[in-house]
Structures are given as structure tokens and as C-alpha cells.
Motif scaffolding. Sequence first.
Motif, PDB file in Angstrom:
ATOM      1  N   VAL A 122       1.345  -3.428   6.890  1.00  0.00           N
ATOM      2  CA  VAL A 122       1.322  -3.867   8.318  1.00  0.00           C
ATOM      3  C   VAL A 122       1.089  -2.576   9.244  1.00  0.00           C
ATOM      4  O   VAL A 122       1.830  -1.656   8.908  1.00  0.00           O
ATOM      5  CB  VAL A 122       2.821  -4.606   8.645  1.00  0.00           C
ATOM      6  CG1 VAL A 122       3.117  -4.762  10.253  1.00  0.00           C
ATOM      7  CG2 VAL A 122       3.078  -5.880   7.854  1.00  0.00           C
ATOM      8  N   THR A 123       0.606  -2.513  10.281  1.00  0.00           N
ATOM      9  CA  THR A 123       0.137  -1.431  11.200  1.00  0.00           C
ATOM     10  C   THR A 123       0.987  -1.861  12.500  1.00  0.00           C
ATOM     11  O   THR A 123       0.952  -3.154  12.527  1.00  0.00           O
ATOM     12  CB  THR A 123      -0.984  -1.067  11.347  1.00  0.00           C
ATOM     13  OG1 THR A 123      -1.874  -2.101  11.930  1.00  0.00           O
ATOM     14  CG2 THR A 123      -1.661  -0.339  10.018  1.00  0.00           C
ATOM     15  N   ARG A 172       1.070  -1.109   0.040  1.00  0.00           N
ATOM     16  CA  ARG A 172       0.033   0.063   0.041  1.00  0.00           C
ATOM     17  C   ARG A 172       0.712   1.186   0.037  1.00  0.00           C
ATOM     18  O   ARG A 172       1.983   1.254   0.508  1.00  0.00           O
ATOM     19  CB  ARG A 172      -0.915   0.115   1.306  1.00  0.00           C
ATOM     20  CG  ARG A 172      -1.854   1.207   1.165  1.00  0.00           C
ATOM     21  CD  ARG A 172      -2.528   1.230   2.404  1.00  0.00           C
ATOM     22  NE  ARG A 172      -1.771   1.630   3.545  1.00  0.00           N
ATOM     23  CZ  ARG A 172      -2.111   1.763   4.881  1.00  0.00           C
ATOM     24  NH1 ARG A 172      -3.378   1.644   5.209  1.00  0.00           N
ATOM     25  NH2 ARG A 172      -1.278   2.190   5.889  1.00  0.00           N
ATOM     26  N   GLU A 173       0.247   2.127  -0.878  1.00  0.00           N
ATOM     27  CA  GLU A 173       1.202   3.426  -0.861  1.00  0.00           C
ATOM     28  C   GLU A 173       0.924   4.238   0.497  1.00  0.00           C
ATOM     29  O   GLU A 173      -0.175   4.297   1.095  1.00  0.00           O
ATOM     30  CB  GLU A 173       0.742   4.253  -2.008  1.00  0.00           C
ATOM     31  CG  GLU A 173       1.195   3.804  -3.319  1.00  0.00           C
ATOM     32  CD  GLU A 173       0.692   4.825  -4.385  1.00  0.00           C
ATOM     33  OE1 GLU A 173       1.215   5.993  -4.411  1.00  0.00           O
ATOM     34  OE2 GLU A 173      -0.058   4.379  -5.332  1.00  0.00           O
ATOM     35  N   ALA A 174       2.053   4.793   1.021  1.00  0.00           N
ATOM     36  CA  ALA A 174       2.114   5.496   2.403  1.00  0.00           C
ATOM     37  C   ALA A 174       1.044   6.546   2.448  1.00  0.00           C
ATOM     38  O   ALA A 174       1.067   7.456   1.344  1.00  0.00           O
ATOM     39  CB  ALA A 174       3.459   5.881   2.783  1.00  0.00           C
ATOM     40  N   GLY A 175       0.340   6.820   3.301  1.00  0.00           N
ATOM     41  CA  GLY A 175      -0.558   7.646   3.482  1.00  0.00           C
ATOM     42  C   GLY A 175      -1.807   7.575   2.788  1.00  0.00           C
ATOM     43  O   GLY A 175      -2.814   8.454   2.755  1.00  0.00           O
ATOM     44  N   LYS A 176      -1.946   6.576   1.936  1.00  0.00           N
ATOM     45  CA  LYS A 176      -3.369   6.321   1.068  1.00  0.00           C
ATOM     46  C   LYS A 176      -4.115   5.271   1.571  1.00  0.00           C
ATOM     47  O   LYS A 176      -3.513   4.152   2.058  1.00  0.00           O
ATOM     48  CB  LYS A 176      -2.672   6.131  -0.334  1.00  0.00           C
ATOM     49  CG  LYS A 176      -2.251   7.603  -0.932  1.00  0.00           C
ATOM     50  CD  LYS A 176      -2.025   7.258  -2.578  1.00  0.00           C
ATOM     51  CE  LYS A 176      -1.379   8.541  -3.325  1.00  0.00           C
ATOM     52  NZ  LYS A 176      -1.055   8.364  -4.611  1.00  0.00           N
ATOM     53  N   PRO A 177      -5.392   5.462   1.178  1.00  0.00           N
ATOM     54  CA  PRO A 177      -6.298   4.053   1.520  1.00  0.00           C
ATOM     55  C   PRO A 177      -5.709   2.689   0.694  1.00  0.00           C
ATOM     56  O   PRO A 177      -5.380   2.926  -0.201  1.00  0.00           O
ATOM     57  CB  PRO A 177      -7.837   4.368   1.267  1.00  0.00           C
ATOM     58  CG  PRO A 177      -7.590   5.888   1.162  1.00  0.00           C
ATOM     59  CD  PRO A 177      -6.251   6.488   0.836  1.00  0.00           C
ATOM     60  N   ALA A 178      -5.886   1.402   1.282  1.00  0.00           N
ATOM     61  CA  ALA A 178      -5.673   0.461   0.485  1.00  0.00           C
ATOM     62  C   ALA A 178      -6.700   0.333  -0.793  1.00  0.00           C
ATOM     63  O   ALA A 178      -7.934   0.180  -0.275  1.00  0.00           O
ATOM     64  CB  ALA A 178      -5.311  -0.772   1.366  1.00  0.00           C
ATOM     65  N   GLY A 179      -6.080   0.224  -1.947  1.00  0.00           N
ATOM     66  CA  GLY A 179      -6.692  -0.465  -3.166  1.00  0.00           C
ATOM     67  C   GLY A 179      -6.770  -1.748  -3.044  1.00  0.00           C
ATOM     68  O   GLY A 179      -6.304  -2.635  -2.250  1.00  0.00           O
ATOM     69  N   PRO A 180      -7.480  -2.719  -4.181  1.00  0.00           N
ATOM     70  CA  PRO A 180      -7.380  -4.083  -4.547  1.00  0.00           C
ATOM     71  C   PRO A 180      -5.905  -4.552  -4.666  1.00  0.00           C
ATOM     72  O   PRO A 180      -5.291  -3.708  -5.094  1.00  0.00           O
ATOM     73  CB  PRO A 180      -8.272  -4.199  -5.644  1.00  0.00           C
ATOM     74  CG  PRO A 180      -9.287  -2.963  -5.709  1.00  0.00           C
ATOM     75  CD  PRO A 180      -8.263  -1.659  -5.080  1.00  0.00           C
TER      76      PRO A 180
END
Length: 304
Positions: free
Chosen positions: A259-260, A246-254
Motif C-alpha cells: 500500500v502506498t 513487498r520488502e521495504a525499499g525494494k521493487p515488487a516481485g511476483p
Amino acid sequence: VRTINHFAIAVADTKRSIDFYQGLFGMPIVATNGPSTMLRVGAGPQFISIGPVANGAAPSITHFCLGMEGFNVDRVLASLAEHGVKKGERPGPLTAMVSVRGATGGNAGTPDLLFGDPDGITCQIQDVTYCGGSGPLGNVCTPQPAPKKGVLALRDMNHLTIFSSDAARANKFYQDLFGFSIRSYQGPTAPTMAVGPTVQFLMFTGGGAPPATPRPASINHACMNMDGFKTDDVLKALTDYGLKPREAGKPAGPLQHYVTMRLENRGGAPGAGTAELYFTDPDGLLMQLQDVKYCGGGGFLGIF
């Protein structure tokens, strides 16, 4: 109730989703019900039900199911009624529905019992042996092996996180109905509801005092667990399977993963925190993977 038995997803392309989950986890098909296909989790009877979205609807996790010992429709309906849940034509807020599959001639069919909680989140109750199949308890299934071994091996269901308009109300409703104890805390006012004797739980979040704006009620994500969980190894397997970070700072796409770190103020491990690993499927539905001992608690693996 003793187990989280299954959850169901409604997707845009059922074949694409079945291929995705079978390729990733090597899940056998154990039953079909109309347009829905049941993929077994681990040794079962737990499973994921995959079916098509209704016209105009968005893909979603549509409902979850809890397994109980000695399942009896009349007994369950009577208990639900005692807690304000009345029988109706379809599941809705504080409304239960029973449908019967495969009733022919002398065959009484398989009863499926679903009800809505105070937010309208749909919960199903079945026998602890339910596999989505036939027979009086829905526990007659004939597994069809996956075309090939998956890149990751699942052990079991772990938990569901549910957005509620009032988390405290939801916790009380499920505790009163099922006698749930508290499995762990993810913050001073954020308990997890223990399902059965192992590590499974339900997590309700949302609501709060003004000026907080309640989110629409929904099942946010489902978590499965696995032996030998190591974040780097799982991330590599997901990447090799075609998922991207996932790109940092962006919502996850398909088809992404991330990891958080759940920090100490939310019950995580002191210092670095507790690693929680997520991925999204072809429809962008959010899933989580954790260690087989994960209980939503502290320590790096969330097992305390």
C-alpha cells in the motif's frame, strides 16, 4: 467512448495466470480467441484477456480497450484519420488496424479495431457491449463459471496508468479524439482523463523538461474496483491467498502486495493521504484494487 472495456496481458504460462485470477476473484471464462482467454470482471461485459507472450518478449499489459455506443468500423476509422491516425497492416504509432474473427460463409465475422497512440501504446475501440465474443459487435458470449468462488469480488474496471514519453501530448491526443474531460488531479500538472459517466479514467504520466529522462512508453498497471474496500481486509485476503508483503525499499516481485499513501501534494487526503493498494500476479504484472467509488481523487478512499 463510454467505458474501459478490457485490458490484455501476455503471460509466461496462461493456465497458471487463469488459475490465479479465477482463484482470487472467481472470474468466469466468457470467451476464447485462439490462445487467449477472456475472464469477466464483475457483471461484465468488462474482462481481462490472458494470452501467451511472444517468443523472447517479457510479460506485459499489451493493450487496453474502450467501449463506445453505436460502434461502426468505418465511422471510427474516419474519425481516427481526422486526428492523424491512418489505417495500416498492424497497430503502431498513429496507425490503426482492423482484423476480422470468425468470418465463414454468410457470417461476416467480428471486427476488432486497434490503433497506436503517439507513443505506440495500443488502444482498441469496440462496442460498449463487447465481451470478446462472436457476432457483429463481439457481444455474444457464453460464460463458464469459475471452479470455485474467489476470495475477493470485483465490481468493475477503474483505471489504467500509462507511462508516456510526453504525458501532456498524450492527454491532448486523447482529449481531442474522445472529448475526455478531467476526472481528478493527482498533482497540479497531473490530470486524469475521465472515461464515461462513472469513475473510470486513464492516467498518463512521464516526460517533462530536461534533465528528466523519459521512461519507455508502457501500460504500467490496471486497476479494478470492489464494494466495501478496506485496505486491511484486502491485504489479509491477498496474504491468505499466498501473496507476500513487498520488502521495504525494494521493487515488487511476483505475488507480492503493498500500500502506498498518495499525499496531499498529489491530490490525496490531507494528513495521512489516500491509500492505494497494489499487488503483482505470477508474472510480476502490477495491478491495483480500490473502492467502487474511487475516482483518483482525495479522501482516504480517493472518492472526492
